[in-house]
Design a protein around this motif. Structure first.
Motif, short mmCIF file in Angstrom:
data_model
loop_
_atom_site.label_atom_id
_atom_site.label_comp_id
_atom_site.label_asym_id
_atom_site.label_seq_id
_atom_site.Cartn_x
_atom_site.Cartn_y
_atom_site.Cartn_z
N GLU A 117 0.96 -1.16 0.06
CA GLU A 117 -0.04 0.06 -0.04
C GLU A 117 0.80 1.02 0.16
O GLU A 117 1.71 1.14 0.92
N THR A 118 0.76 2.10 -0.84
CA THR A 118 1.30 3.47 -1.08
C THR A 118 0.24 4.62 -1.33
O THR A 118 -0.89 4.32 -1.36
N GLU A 119 0.78 5.85 -1.42
CA GLU A 119 -0.19 7.03 -1.74
C GLU A 119 -0.77 6.90 -3.02
O GLU A 119 -1.82 7.35 -3.22
N GLN A 133 -4.28 3.27 -2.89
CA GLN A 133 -5.24 3.53 -1.68
C GLN A 133 -6.59 3.35 -2.01
O GLN A 133 -7.03 3.57 -3.13
N THR A 186 -2.02 3.11 6.85
CA THR A 186 -1.02 2.45 5.88
C THR A 186 -0.51 1.23 6.71
O THR A 186 0.38 1.40 7.47
N GLU A 203 2.24 -2.44 6.41
CA GLU A 203 2.93 -3.11 5.34
C GLU A 203 3.17 -4.73 6.08
O GLU A 203 3.04 -5.04 7.17
N ASP A 227 0.97 -1.38 11.33
CA ASP A 227 1.18 -0.06 10.77
C ASP A 227 2.19 0.76 11.76
O ASP A 227 2.35 0.13 12.83
#
Length: 467
Positions: free
Chosen positions: A219-221, A224, A253, A255, A272
């Motif tokens: 997940e990144t900007e 989303q 977010t 990981e 997170d």
């Protein structure tokens, strides 16, 4: 003949019982020594109670001598057990067996550098393994290096190739397919990887499972509020096949911190920056995702190791700490399977050799399976006073009856560019592929936990008693 076999079984069980008793004594001695060292340090800092300090030192010497004596008895027991196997005595279940003791083993480590021209590298550590080995003879050499971007590494266990995928970060949203290399651990050849025809952002986690690779997008900007891409690699066609997307979403977010493969699923641990922790499972046969009940479990990091019904993994929050887990499976009304991850206990007894200067930052470690109940633990870190060399702590050990018996530990020097530190991202030995139990081989455990799980917990509770 039957009487002889029964006698052999009794003989093997007696030796296993004696070994377990000695290991329990060793664990208690180590705990007492740690207490004495702490008290000794405190007294020295206060500069008083010299008489009490002298008594402490005498007790410490006695304990160290006793520990040496017990270690000698353990070596004799293991040698005797090896001789009994030659004469046809049966193996004791769950006993550790080191195959080809003293033979040289290879340990491959993939690292990521913080700065400099090269972003990643592969090192090979050669060492002699076994309880009877006096000197590991460990040495390290760099066998491959990469530049341009960071890389993800994963090995399919029945192949000699290490797949090294170029991982482009969140700042390169236009790049939409994997590139990279294939490193052959036998020939040391490094070949270019065929670009994928499947379009996706290559920033995430690659996992080896059941003869192939799986990739879960991070997940990144730029990714989303939408299902994360998930794919399986076809090593024969050198391409990816899209699988059911990751269906879960989180407030913050997250990981992937660690994963484990077994019982027909890939288990991912996620966390997170706010301390939230979750575990999800992907069933490779049913091709579906499931939430995993976790209770009060501690999250783990890296690839966990499965041995029988036990999962061994490194604590996500602390280096050097190994935790045992079990994965409970239960068939529900609709025929599907419900999962719960249960933390069993923390293992004591890992004695790691100290580097010349203590690590003061960026500590990373990795757990590698050597087969049966045998393992190697790798640890590294930084020290500002030693900026042209980085140290690797290599420690081999066994797990017997829920306790760690450290075999050898050594420190290796790795030459680096000035202050260009590295972190461990992957470790494996070509001689051993991880045990990935199939679901049908563990069907009985889905109905009811095995009785020996409870026994393991009871035995382990002995480790927390004081002398």
């Amino acid at each position: 003949m039957a009487a002889e076999l029964t006698s052999g079984q009794d003989h093997a069980l007696t030796k296993a019982s004696s070994q377990d008793e000695l290991l329990a004594k060793t664990s208690k001695i180590k705990k007492s020594l740690h207490k004495i060292w702490a008290m000794e340090k405190s007294l020295r800092e206060l500069g008083e109670n010299e008489k009490y300090l002298a008594a402490l030192l005498a007790q410490k010497v006695q304990l160290i001598d006793l520990k040496k004596l017990i270690s000698k008895e353990l070596r004799l027991l293991r040698r005797s057990k090896a001789d009994s196997r030659k004469h046809g005595f049966p193996m004791v279940e769950n006993a550790s067996t080191m195959i080809n003791q003293g033979e040289e083993r290879s340990l491959f480590l993939m690292v990521t550098f913080l700065r400099g021209k090269y972003t990643d590298a592969i090192y090979e550590v050669k060492f002699k393994f076994g309880g009877e080995v006096d000197d590991m003879g460990a040495r390290v050499a760099r066998v491959a290096k990469f530049s341009g971007s960071t890389h993800l590494g994963a090995r399919i266990f029945d192949r000699s190739q290490l797949y090294v995928f170029s991982e482009e970060g969140w700042d390169k949203p236009c790049v939409n397919s994997f590139g990279g290399y294939i490193f052959d651990t036998k020939t040391r050849a490094l070949d270019q990887l065929t670009p994928s025809t499947v379009q996706f952002k290559q920033h995430g986690t690659v996992v080896s499972a059941y003869g192939t690779l799986y990739f879960l997008e991070a997940e990144t900007e730029f990714v989303q509020d939408s299902a994360l891409f998930f794919a399986k690699y076809n090593p024969d066609k050198n391409d990816w096949v899209q699988m059911p997307s990751f269906p879960f979403s989180y407030k913050f977010t997250t990981e992937v911190t660690g994963y484990v493969v077994g019982y027909g699923v890939i288990l991912y641990t996620l966390s997170d920056l706010h301390g939230n922790f979750d575990v999800v499972a992907y069933h490779v046969g049913r091709k579906n995702w499931k939430q995993v009940e976790i209770g009060t479990c501690t999250p783990f990091q890296g690839r966990a190791v499965v041995v029988g019904e036990t999962i061994y993994a490194l604590n996500y929050f602390r280096t050097d700490e190994i935790i045992a887990y079990s994965l409970r499976r239960k068939v529900v009304d609709d025929g599907d399977i419900a999962y719960s991850l249960v933390q069993q206990f923390k293992l004591d007894g890992l004695d790691i050799a100290d580097p010349p200067l203590q690590f003061d930052g960026l500590m990373t470690d990795y757990l590698v399976h050597l087969g049966n109940q045998d393992f190697v633990h790798v640890k590294t870190g930084t020290n500002e006073e030693c900026d042209e060399v980085q140290h690797l702590c290599i420690t081999t050990f066994q797990i017997v009856q829920g306790m760690i018996e450290t075999l050898h530990s050594t420190v290796l020097r790795v030459k680096i560019d000035v202050r260009n530190w590295f972190m461990l991202t992957l470790g494996f030995t070509p001689e051993c592929g991880d045990y990935e139990p199939e679901e049908d081989k563990s069907a009985a455990s889905m109905k009811q936990p095995k009785q020996e799980d409870k026994t393991t917990l009871d035995e382990n509770s002995l480790m927390h008693e004081d002398i």
